[in-house]
Scaffold this active site. Structure first.
Site, PDB file in Angstrom:
ATOM      1  N   THR A   1       0.350   1.874  -6.331  1.00 24.77           N
ATOM      2  CA  THR A   1       0.739   2.962  -5.449  1.00 24.77           C
ATOM      3  C   THR A   1       2.207   3.319  -5.307  1.00 24.77           C
ATOM      4  OG1 THR A   1       0.767   1.713  -3.380  1.00 24.77           O
ATOM      5  CG2 THR A   1      -1.321   2.587  -4.079  1.00 24.77           C
TER       6      THR A   1
ATOM      7  N   GLY B   1      -0.596  -2.618  -2.464  1.00 23.18           N
ATOM      8  CA  GLY B   1      -1.916  -3.234  -2.479  1.00 23.18           C
ATOM      9  C   GLY B   1      -2.357  -3.626  -1.084  1.00 23.18           C
TER      10      GLY B   1
END
Length: 597
Positions: free
Chosen positions: A408, A504
């Site tokens: 991400t 995460g």
């Protein structure tokens, strides 16, 4: 304020690359989402009218130029995401998905661009012939792990509602950088150097690496003609250019014809993908703030606000000691985290497939439930928590065993009209499934495909046959920890902040830490981001390596904590309201930057 590419890159290319820590193998401690590549102090940035915070200076600049041209926060987010696809390919891009939390001055909307499982996938996807789960890396690399990408169609849908500038105009900076090239950053170089699998994909090996197998050096101008060509098509023809035609055919072929780990993707999976508009969850905190976040399939807001709510139940927040969280605070926080992560493993999954306890996700945040859970926190560590019972369920689920979760990038934006967003965007593990797709162009480069299906539970059922809520099912969206967050003043409804991070399973902790820093300890956004990271995933107590005094570690151990130190490479971005406008912060652990006027 930096406002030229030259000024941006002069600082950008001086960043050092530190040694990377190897991922943990203990399943009770999730592996690092991306390796550490140094720590560079950031000053924080004050603006008056608008601000954009993103994980790479070139992406921040793209958003800044859109805002300066009169674009909306959403317009800027599209431009930022397209540049991130190019310059931060390890973290996010058009081959992945995103959660977008948007404020239009009247309401908060949660737009779900999360990937979906193909129609041909089922709960045995990650099981070997003998019924045991695959090794995680074995599952990640190749076509098996690739979900239907959602970012492009979600952003297109959001642009129809919240865009001001023409869709086509939002792609020009990314196309220009892909055509002319961009300097390889220290972080990208370091991650390419250390990745053990990307070189195995012929397209990626030819594009990111030299003939001797070493990645292109820092500062090398990397051109991406394949991505430039595809972005031109998307700019001209909309998301259909991604989900149909040559790109769709190339994507399906690459996934399904992988030589060792083929997937189950179809053209109809791509053509039929639909973003979801969901109801944001807004939670009262400290009787002063409304903290709004993403509902399931994200576990981020619920787990984050469970932790913060449990801390409230335990009494006043322990003050910082010499600018650091105290051992007393760390004990309470990590115990609260154990309880929250136990509930997360038991209950949270795609709401289109999995009912909420008691029919409402807010049962997990109800003050009475949190009071009962807080009573389990004592002077010594509980070690491992069990899930609670917030409300009845029509089906008994088994808890999901811990497994790695990665990925991400985060974008926070406030525009000149006061509209704002927090968007967390991902391809999951660093470099995703390690498949670089050229979009059917036949040109060098392209975009990386996600491995988001590995966010599903590999073991779909427990020994008694009870299903895990987050098991693979056709068309289902895997559970996520992404936590895009908008904060409002409870009394007036005035927007106060946009916050989020990659990381995460640790995203929940990184974002919670920043909220505590800003609205618990009274720090500005940059100082709150700078605070050392800490976590528990319902196992050991994790502390950012080298950031806490030995006395804190000993105090926690005396309370029964198993303490582990680790690089905890957050990538926080935050923009907060000030008396004169906005103040933005970017994580010193990555290459982010804030720009505005």
């Amino acid at each position: 304020m930096l406002d030229t590419r030259t000024a941006l890159l002069s600082g950008f290319l001086l960043l050092g690359v530190a040694a990377c820590q190897s991922p943990e193998t203990d399943v009770s401690v999730p592996a690092l989402p991306e390796a550490a590549t140094g720590y560079t102090a950031k000053p924080g940035w004050a603006t008056e009218r608008f601000a954009v915070a993103a994980a790479n200076p070139l992406a921040t600049e793209a958003g800044y130029e859109i805002l300066k041209a009169g674009g909306s926060a959403l317009d800027a987010a599209v431009a930022v995401q397209m540049v991130l696809t190019l310059v931060e390919p390890q973290s996010s891009g058009i081959g992945g998905g995103a959660f977008l939390l948007h404020w239009d001055g009247e309401r908060v909307v949660a737009l779900d661009g999360r990937e979906t499982a193909p129609a041909a996938a089922d709960e045995t996807l990650f099981l070997q012939p003998d019924g045991t789960p695959m090794n995680f890396q074995q599952a990640v690399i190749g076509g098996r792990s690739v979900g239907v990408p959602g970012a492009v169609k979600m952003l297109e849908q959001a642009h129809r509602e919240h865009g001001k500038l023409p869709w086509k105009s939002l792609f020009q900076t990314a196309i220009h950088l892909a055509d002319d090239g961009f300097p390889v950053s220290p972080r990208l170089h370091g991650l390419l150097q250390k990745d053990p699998a990307l070189r195995d994909d012929p397209q990626a090996a030819a594009f990111y690496y030299q003939a001797d197998g070493n990645p292109w050096p820092v500062g090398h101008r990397l051109r991406n003609p394949a991505l430039a060509a595809l972005l031109r098509e998307i700019a001209e023809h909309g998301s259909a250019a991604f989900y149909q035609g040559e790109n769709a055919e190339a994507l399906v072929q690459q996934v399904n014809r992988h030589p060792s780990n083929p997937g189950r993707l179809s053209l109809s999976d791509l053509d039929g993908y639909q973003p979801r508009q969901r109801e944001a969850i807004c939670t009262l905190w400290q009787q002063r703030y409304q903290v709004c976040g993403f509902p399931p399939p994200s576990s981020g807001h619920i787990a984050q606000m469970q932790i913060l709510g449990l801390l409230e139940q335990l009494g006043p927040l322990a003050p910082l000691e010499q600018g650091l969280p105290s051992a007393d605070f760390l004990h309470r926080y990590t115990e609260a985290a154990r309880l929250a992560y136990a509930d997360r493993a038991q209950y949270l999954a795609d709401p289109d497939f999995t009912p909420a306890p008691g029919g409402d996700w807010n049962t997990l945040l109800a003050p009475g439930y949190l009071k009962q859970r807080a009573s389990l926190i004592g002077p010594t560590s509980m070690g491992t928590a069990e899930p609670g019972n917030p409300g009845p369920l029509p089906l008994a689920f088994a808890p999901q065993p811990e497994q790695p979760e990665y990925g991400t990038s985060h974008i926070s934006i406030v525009d000149a009209d006061g509209n704002a967003l927090a968007m967390t965007t991902s391809i999951e593990q660093a470099f995703g499934s390690r498949l670089l797709n050229d979009g059917g162009t036949g040109l060098p480069g392209g975009y990386l495909l996600n491995n988001e299906l590995t966010d599903f539970a590999f073991e779909p059922r427990d020994a008694q046959g009870k299903p895990v809520a987050n098991r693979v099912e056709p068309g289902k969206r895997p559970r996520s920890s992404m936590s895009p967050t908008l904060v409002f003043e409870a009394d007036s409804g005035r927007l106060l902040a946009s916050v989020g991070s990659p990381g995460g399973a640790a995203i929940i902790h990184f974002t919670a830490k920043t909220l505590l820093g800003m609205y618990g300890w009274g720090l500005d956004a940059q100082r709150a981001i700078d605070l050392p990271n800490f976590a528990s995933y319902n196992g050991p107590t994790m502390l950012e390596a080298g950031r806490f005094p030995r006395s804190s570690l000993k105090a926690l151990e005396a309370r029964g904590h198993e303490v582990r130190e680790s690089e905890m490479t957050s990538g926080l971005q935050a923009i907060q309201r000030t008396a004169s406008g906005w103040f933005g912060g970017a994580d010193p652990r990555r290459e982010g930057l804030v720009m505005g006027e």
